[in-house]
Design a protein around this motif. Structure first.
Motif, PDB file in Angstrom:
ATOM      1  N   TRP A   1      28.743   0.234   3.609  1.00  0.00           N
ATOM      2  CA  TRP A   1      29.864  -0.570   4.107  1.00  0.00           C
ATOM      3  C   TRP A   1      29.803  -0.836   5.608  1.00  0.00           C
ATOM      4  O   TRP A   1      30.635  -1.556   6.145  1.00  0.00           O
ATOM      5  N   TYR A   2      28.767  -0.284   6.273  1.00  0.00           N
ATOM      6  CA  TYR A   2      28.573  -0.566   7.691  1.00  0.00           C
ATOM      7  C   TYR A   2      27.085  -0.604   8.009  1.00  0.00           C
ATOM      8  O   TYR A   2      26.259  -0.119   7.242  1.00  0.00           O
ATOM      9  N   ASP A   3      26.758  -1.202   9.157  1.00  0.00           N
ATOM     10  CA  ASP A   3      25.371  -1.363   9.567  1.00  0.00           C
ATOM     11  C   ASP A   3      25.315  -1.177  11.082  1.00  0.00           C
ATOM     12  O   ASP A   3      25.998  -1.883  11.823  1.00  0.00           O
ATOM     13  N   GLU A   4      24.495  -0.232  11.537  1.00  0.00           N
ATOM     14  CA  GLU A   4      24.378   0.059  12.970  1.00  0.00           C
ATOM     15  C   GLU A   4      23.042  -0.406  13.549  1.00  0.00           C
ATOM     16  O   GLU A   4      22.539   0.178  14.486  1.00  0.00           O
TER      17      GLU A   4
ATOM     18  N   VAL B   1      28.441  -2.211  15.759  1.00  0.00           N
ATOM     19  CA  VAL B   1      28.413  -1.877  14.342  1.00  0.00           C
ATOM     20  C   VAL B   1      28.972  -3.078  13.584  1.00  0.00           C
ATOM     21  O   VAL B   1      29.919  -3.722  14.027  1.00  0.00           O
ATOM     22  N   ASP B   2      28.350  -3.385  12.460  1.00  0.00           N
ATOM     23  CA  ASP B   2      28.845  -4.432  11.573  1.00  0.00           C
ATOM     24  C   ASP B   2      29.562  -3.749  10.417  1.00  0.00           C
ATOM     25  O   ASP B   2      28.993  -2.862   9.768  1.00  0.00           O
ATOM     26  N   LEU B   3      30.791  -4.148  10.174  1.00  0.00           N
ATOM     27  CA  LEU B   3      31.568  -3.607   9.063  1.00  0.00           C
ATOM     28  C   LEU B   3      31.663  -4.653   7.969  1.00  0.00           C
ATOM     29  O   LEU B   3      31.900  -5.832   8.245  1.00  0.00           O
TER      30      LEU B   3
ATOM     31  N   ARG C   1      32.098  -9.877   7.099  1.00  0.00           N
ATOM     32  CA  ARG C   1      31.191  -9.061   7.909  1.00  0.00           C
ATOM     33  C   ARG C   1      31.646  -9.247   9.342  1.00  0.00           C
ATOM     34  O   ARG C   1      31.607 -10.359   9.888  1.00  0.00           O
TER      35      ARG C   1
ATOM     36  N   ARG D   1      31.589  -7.748  13.417  1.00  0.00           N
ATOM     37  CA  ARG D   1      30.864  -6.939  14.409  1.00  0.00           C
ATOM     38  C   ARG D   1      31.841  -6.416  15.460  1.00  0.00           C
ATOM     39  O   ARG D   1      32.632  -7.163  16.020  1.00  0.00           O
TER      40      ARG D   1
ATOM     41  N   ILE E   1      33.683   5.957  11.310  1.00  0.00           N
ATOM     42  CA  ILE E   1      32.513   5.775  10.439  1.00  0.00           C
ATOM     43  C   ILE E   1      31.945   7.107   9.975  1.00  0.00           C
ATOM     44  O   ILE E   1      31.675   7.303   8.796  1.00  0.00           O
TER      45      ILE E   1
END
Length: 97
Positions: free
Chosen positions: A2-5, A11-13, A78, A80, A91
């Motif tokens: 559910w997130y991308d660092e 961070v992208d949620l 999405r 950021r 997170i």
């Protein structure tokens, strides 16, 4: 996830927004998205504005630094955010488990 660092300092949620709710609130992680209740209706961008305001207040981030990468017109978005202590805690703390 559910997130991308991947982007340093950000961070992208992946958010599943639920407009027309009784209040603004985090509802948990469902289907690889962070589910968030938003009290504003999904009319003329009102829910998106309320979502940005809620995230800004929750994570102590200026509204101008919250960016929509995709999903502005859909329920799955999405977004950021700059990675600060509050976001890190959210997170990697209890919410992210």
């Amino acid at each position: 996830m559910w997130y991308d660092e991947k982007t340093e300092g950000y961070v992208d949620l992946y958010i599943s927004a639920r407009p027309n709710s009784g209040k603004n609130a985090f509802a948990g992680i469902y289907d690889d998205s962070l589910k968030i209740y938003i009290k504003a209706p999904a009319v003329e961008g009102a829910a998106n504005k309320e979502l940005v305001k809620f995230l800004s207040k929750s994570f102590k981030i200026p509204k101008s630094e919250i960016l929509f990468l995709s999903g502005e017109t859909g329920k799955r978005k999405r977004i950021r955010l700059p990675l600060n202590e509050k976001v890190e805690e959210f997170i990697h703390g209890k919410q992210g488990k």
